[in-house]
Motif scaffolding. Structure first.
Motif, short mmCIF file in Angstrom:
data_model
loop_
_atom_site.label_atom_id
_atom_site.label_comp_id
_atom_site.label_asym_id
_atom_site.label_seq_id
_atom_site.Cartn_x
_atom_site.Cartn_y
_atom_site.Cartn_z
N ASP A 33 0.85 -1.19 0.00
CA ASP A 33 0.00 0.00 0.00
C ASP A 33 0.89 1.24 0.00
O ASP A 33 2.11 1.15 0.09
CB ASP A 33 -0.97 0.00 1.19
N ILE A 34 0.25 2.41 -0.10
CA ILE A 34 1.00 3.67 -0.17
C ILE A 34 1.82 3.89 1.11
O ILE A 34 2.95 4.38 1.06
CB ILE A 34 0.06 4.87 -0.42
N GLY A 35 1.29 3.51 2.26
CA GLY A 35 2.03 3.66 3.52
C GLY A 35 3.33 2.88 3.48
O GLY A 35 4.37 3.37 3.93
N ALA A 42 11.37 6.37 3.23
CA ALA A 42 11.92 6.94 4.46
C ALA A 42 13.19 6.22 4.91
O ALA A 42 14.05 6.82 5.55
CB ALA A 42 10.87 6.91 5.58
N ALA A 43 13.33 4.96 4.55
CA ALA A 43 14.50 4.17 4.94
C ALA A 43 15.68 4.35 3.97
O ALA A 43 16.76 3.81 4.20
CB ALA A 43 14.12 2.69 5.02
N ARG A 44 15.51 5.10 2.90
CA ARG A 44 16.55 5.31 1.89
C ARG A 44 17.38 6.54 2.20
O ARG A 44 16.89 7.50 2.81
CB ARG A 44 15.93 5.49 0.50
N VAL A 46 19.11 10.02 1.03
CA VAL A 46 18.56 11.07 0.17
C VAL A 46 18.98 10.89 -1.28
O VAL A 46 18.17 11.03 -2.20
CB VAL A 46 18.95 12.47 0.70
N ASP A 47 20.27 10.58 -1.54
CA ASP A 47 20.74 10.45 -2.91
C ASP A 47 20.10 9.26 -3.64
O ASP A 47 20.01 9.25 -4.86
CB ASP A 47 22.25 10.39 -2.98
N GLU A 48 19.65 8.25 -2.91
CA GLU A 48 18.98 7.10 -3.53
C GLU A 48 17.63 7.46 -4.13
O GLU A 48 17.16 6.81 -5.06
CB GLU A 48 18.72 6.00 -2.50
N LEU A 49 16.99 8.46 -3.57
CA LEU A 49 15.63 8.81 -3.98
C LEU A 49 15.56 9.40 -5.39
O LEU A 49 14.49 9.46 -5.98
CB LEU A 49 15.00 9.77 -2.97
#
Length: 177
Positions: A33-35, A42-44, A46-49
């Motif tokens: 789901d979206i959650g 949230a566990a990644r 910043v550069d991974e996003l």
């Protein structure tokens, strides 16, 4: 418990044996789901996003994500899949909704055909993630009948990169074992 989705092809690992894992433990993160998607983000770092993630759709039709440079076979826990590749997400402007902006079938471990798209679409639809109606970056894989090597076909050049034999242009799913 979810059942295997009928009518969709199953892909088995065909990649390098040294990457193969027989582990029943997946290193991927199941997104139901979206959650769960937001928990994964949230566990990644910043550069991974900013990069696409590794994904698989398991034979039950569930989306599982992993870091971009992770192996699909590890994400799948050594199991067969209905789709595998890379996927990138974007939050729709001024919204809580997400969109899959980049979706490929780029997995040299599973070499999924373009006919794996419906499994991806169903998985994304079940979560509520908007998407195109096709791979945004499709990859054509072919197995060479002469040397059994797997090839990525570029610019419609259907010649084996390992032995220079012709590759099939129209390739049915019968080579998946």
């Amino acid at each position: 418990m979810p059942e295997r989705q009928p009518g969709l092809e199953i892909y088995y690992y065909v990649g390098p044996p040294d990457i193969w894992t027989d582990s029943s433990e997946s290193t991927g993160f199941h997104v139901g789901d979206i959650g769960a998607l937001e928990e994964f983000f949230a566990a990644r770092e910043v550069d991974e996003l900013d990069e696409p993630f590794t994904y698989i759709v398991d034979i039950l039709g569930r989306l599982t994500l992993g870091p971009r440079r992770s192996e699909h076979i590890a994400c799948a826990g050594g199991r067969p899949v209905m789709a595998a590749g890379e996927i990138g997400f974007a939050r729709l402007e001024k919204s809580i909704h997400w969109s899959a902006e980049y979706i490929s079938n780029q997995s040299a471990g599973y070499c999924p055909g373009l006919n794996s798209w419906p499994a991806v679409a169903r998985a994304l639809d079940s979560i509520g993630i908007s998407h195109e109606n096709h791979y945004t970056n499709p990859i054509v894989f072919r197995k060479c009948a002469h040397c059994d090597g797997w090839n990525v076909v570029k610019e419609e050049f259907f010649v084996c990169s390992l032995c220079d034999s012709d590759l099939p242009v129209d390739s049915p799913g019968v080579y998946r074992a």
